[in-house]
Design a protein around this motif. Structure first.
Motif, mmCIF file in Angstrom:
data_model
loop_
_atom_site.group_PDB
_atom_site.id
_atom_site.type_symbol
_atom_site.label_atom_id
_atom_site.label_comp_id
_atom_site.label_asym_id
_atom_site.label_seq_id
_atom_site.Cartn_x
_atom_site.Cartn_y
_atom_site.Cartn_z
ATOM 1 N N SER A 75 7.650 -71.191 -90.967
ATOM 2 C CA SER A 75 6.597 -70.230 -91.290
ATOM 3 C C SER A 75 5.213 -70.816 -91.024
ATOM 4 N N ALA A 76 5.039 -72.112 -91.277
ATOM 5 C CA ALA A 76 3.753 -72.754 -91.011
ATOM 6 C C ALA A 76 3.466 -72.802 -89.513
ATOM 7 N N VAL A 77 4.520 -72.933 -88.711
ATOM 8 C CA VAL A 77 4.345 -72.926 -87.256
ATOM 9 C C VAL A 77 3.811 -71.571 -86.810
ATOM 10 N N VAL A 106 -5.004 -72.087 -99.290
ATOM 11 C CA VAL A 106 -5.662 -71.079 -100.124
ATOM 12 C C VAL A 106 -4.924 -69.743 -100.093
ATOM 13 N N ALA A 107 -4.594 -69.267 -98.893
ATOM 14 C CA ALA A 107 -4.019 -67.919 -98.773
ATOM 15 C C ALA A 107 -2.516 -67.874 -98.993
ATOM 16 N N LYS A 108 -1.843 -69.030 -98.911
ATOM 17 C CA LYS A 108 -0.382 -69.026 -99.024
ATOM 18 C C LYS A 108 0.119 -69.822 -100.227
ATOM 19 N N GLY A 112 1.844 -69.208 -104.420
ATOM 20 C CA GLY A 112 3.236 -69.532 -104.709
ATOM 21 C C GLY A 112 4.077 -69.830 -103.485
ATOM 22 N N GLY A 113 3.497 -69.727 -102.297
ATOM 23 C CA GLY A 113 4.254 -70.046 -101.091
ATOM 24 C C GLY A 113 4.781 -68.818 -100.377
ATOM 25 N N LEU A 114 5.666 -69.062 -99.426
ATOM 26 C CA LEU A 114 6.208 -67.999 -98.579
ATOM 27 C C LEU A 114 6.852 -66.894 -99.415
ATOM 28 N N GLY A 115 6.472 -65.655 -99.129
ATOM 29 C CA GLY A 115 7.030 -64.508 -99.827
ATOM 30 C C GLY A 115 6.233 -64.062 -101.026
ATOM 31 N N LYS A 116 5.183 -64.821 -101.392
ATOM 32 C CA LYS A 116 4.412 -64.470 -102.587
ATOM 33 C C LYS A 116 2.936 -64.227 -102.297
ATOM 34 N N ASN A 117 2.515 -64.534 -101.088
ATOM 35 C CA ASN A 117 1.102 -64.365 -100.754
ATOM 36 C C ASN A 117 0.766 -62.888 -100.579
ATOM 37 N N MET A 267 1.009 -59.322 -86.869
ATOM 38 C CA MET A 267 0.406 -59.605 -88.173
ATOM 39 C C MET A 267 0.559 -58.457 -89.163
ATOM 40 N N ALA A 268 0.441 -57.240 -88.698
ATOM 41 C CA ALA A 268 0.676 -56.114 -89.602
ATOM 42 C C ALA A 268 2.148 -56.003 -89.992
ATOM 43 N N THR A 269 3.044 -56.579 -89.202
ATOM 44 C CA THR A 269 4.484 -56.504 -89.469
ATOM 45 C C THR A 269 5.002 -57.648 -90.326
ATOM 46 N N ASP A 270 4.121 -58.510 -90.796
ATOM 47 C CA ASP A 270 4.532 -59.622 -91.657
ATOM 48 C C ASP A 270 5.318 -59.094 -92.859
ATOM 49 N N TYR A 271 6.503 -59.650 -93.083
ATOM 50 C CA TYR A 271 7.382 -59.149 -94.150
ATOM 51 C C TYR A 271 6.693 -59.143 -95.513
ATOM 52 N N THR A 272 6.001 -60.224 -95.836
ATOM 53 C CA THR A 272 5.455 -60.397 -97.177
ATOM 54 C C THR A 272 4.296 -59.465 -97.455
ATOM 55 N N THR A 273 3.464 -59.229 -96.457
ATOM 56 C CA THR A 273 2.221 -58.502 -96.684
ATOM 57 C C THR A 273 2.245 -57.076 -96.143
#
Length: 333
Positions: A75-77, A106-108, A112-117, A267-273
């Motif tokens: 995910s960081a990549v 800051v944003a991730k 709480g990390g991946l899935g919580k931002n 970017m609009a298709t990001d699962y978390t956001t």
């Protein structure tokens, strides 16, 4: 050990790292286009951004937040690639590190990390750099195809920048009068393949569409958000263009220029956001499209994709609340 969890109970080989690697593969055509048009400077920006994001993910997740090493899930990549794709090829290395810190820490990780931002990390990094270093973020080197040692000294305006600064009276008659100022606007083919100024990952619509086709084939995303986002921008600009004849509203130019394709596809298709339901995704995408047009045409900024997506990210919990399907047997009230 017995583990009790709620339904559904699914067994699949599509783990988070597998999905993330598919997204990385989908981003490769845009990387190739960036290097072809902006040379090794583009590769330096991309490599620096990815390395910085992975480094911050490793150090802060393991030693500061103590959530374990999460840098291996790819995910960081992806954040590093998307951050780089939102930067010009002349971006200084130190500023890239600052953007990576804002994106990852800051944003991730602070959420709480991946899935919580709540917000897309790469866009947070990009907007922070844009606000903090506007000169460097609006320095657009001219593309030079297949010139790997291309210099950053030759600069020019982006397509949206040219449209923003056209005189209203001039642009209204431009299609018939052929005004000189409009000669700076690239043709459709140039914008489609990527021979225009702009951020690294946004210039080639062809490369981004190849990435979209791959993700749809691999079922990483669905078509709803990209389609409704892009369609909303096209319809709104087309209506304004037909009503006024102002070339600044020309819909195809708005589709092929700026960060619309990059934002709508990656970017609009990001699962978390983004919303979970199909109806929610459609509402989210239409909102992104409408805000993009409003910011592009009526604000001081020539581009509105980043701001539009971040604003709609904030509404995702509300959209999910009201767009979720009704339970079977529940009343229609």
């Amino acid at each position: 050990m017995l583990k009790i969890s709620t339904a559904p109970h699914l067994t699949t080989s599509r783990t988070t790292p597998v999905i993330m690697r598919d997204v990385v593969i989908a981003l490769i055509p845009a990387m190739i286009a960036a290097v072809l048009f902006f040379g090794l400077n583009a590769l330096l920006v991309i490599a620096t951004s990815v390395a910085a994001c992975v480094m911050f993910e490793y150090l802060f997740s393991r030693y500061v937040f103590k959530t374990g090493n999460t840098s291996g899930d790819w995910s960081a990549v992806i954040t590093g690639l998307l951050l780089a794709y939102n930067l010009p090829s002349s971006m200084p290395v130190l500023m890239i590190f600052i953007g990576a810190f804002m994106a990852i820490v800051v944003a991730k990780l602070c959420y709480g990390g991946l899935g919580k931002n709540l917000f897309n990390p790469a866009l947070v990094g990009r907007v922070f750099l844009f606000i903090s270093f506007p000169v460097q973020m609006t320095h657009w080197p001219r593309p030079e195809f297949m010139n790997l040692l291309a210099s950053d000294a030759q600069t020019g305006a982006t397509t949206l920048g040219i449209l923003k600064h056209l005189d209203a009276q001039t642009s209204a008659t431009a299609l018939t009068a052929g005004q000189h100022s409009l000669q700076e606007i690239p043709g459709y083919w140039q914008m489609f393949v990527g021979n225009t100024g702009g951020c690294l990952g946004e210039v080639s619509a062809l490369a981004l569409l190849l990435g979209l086709a791959y993700m749809l084939w691999r079922r990483v995303i669905t078509w709803h958000i990209p389609f409704y986002y892009i369609s909303t921008v096209f319809v709104l600009t087309a209506v304004l263009y037909l009503a006024t004849g102002d070339v600044r509203y020309e819909p195809v130019t708005h589709l092929l220029s700026g960060g619309l394709m990059l934002g709508a596809i990656f970017m609009a298709t990001d699962y978390t956001t983004s919303p979970m339901t199909k109806n929610g995704q459609i509402l989210f995408a239409v909102g992104c499209g409408a805000l993009t047009v409003i910011i592009r045409l009526y604000s001081a900024y020539p581009e509105g994709v980043s701001f539009a997506i971040l604003i709609m990210n904030a509404f995702v919990p509300l959209i999910d609340k009201y767009a979720r399907p009704r339970f079977y047997g529940q009343g229609g009230k």
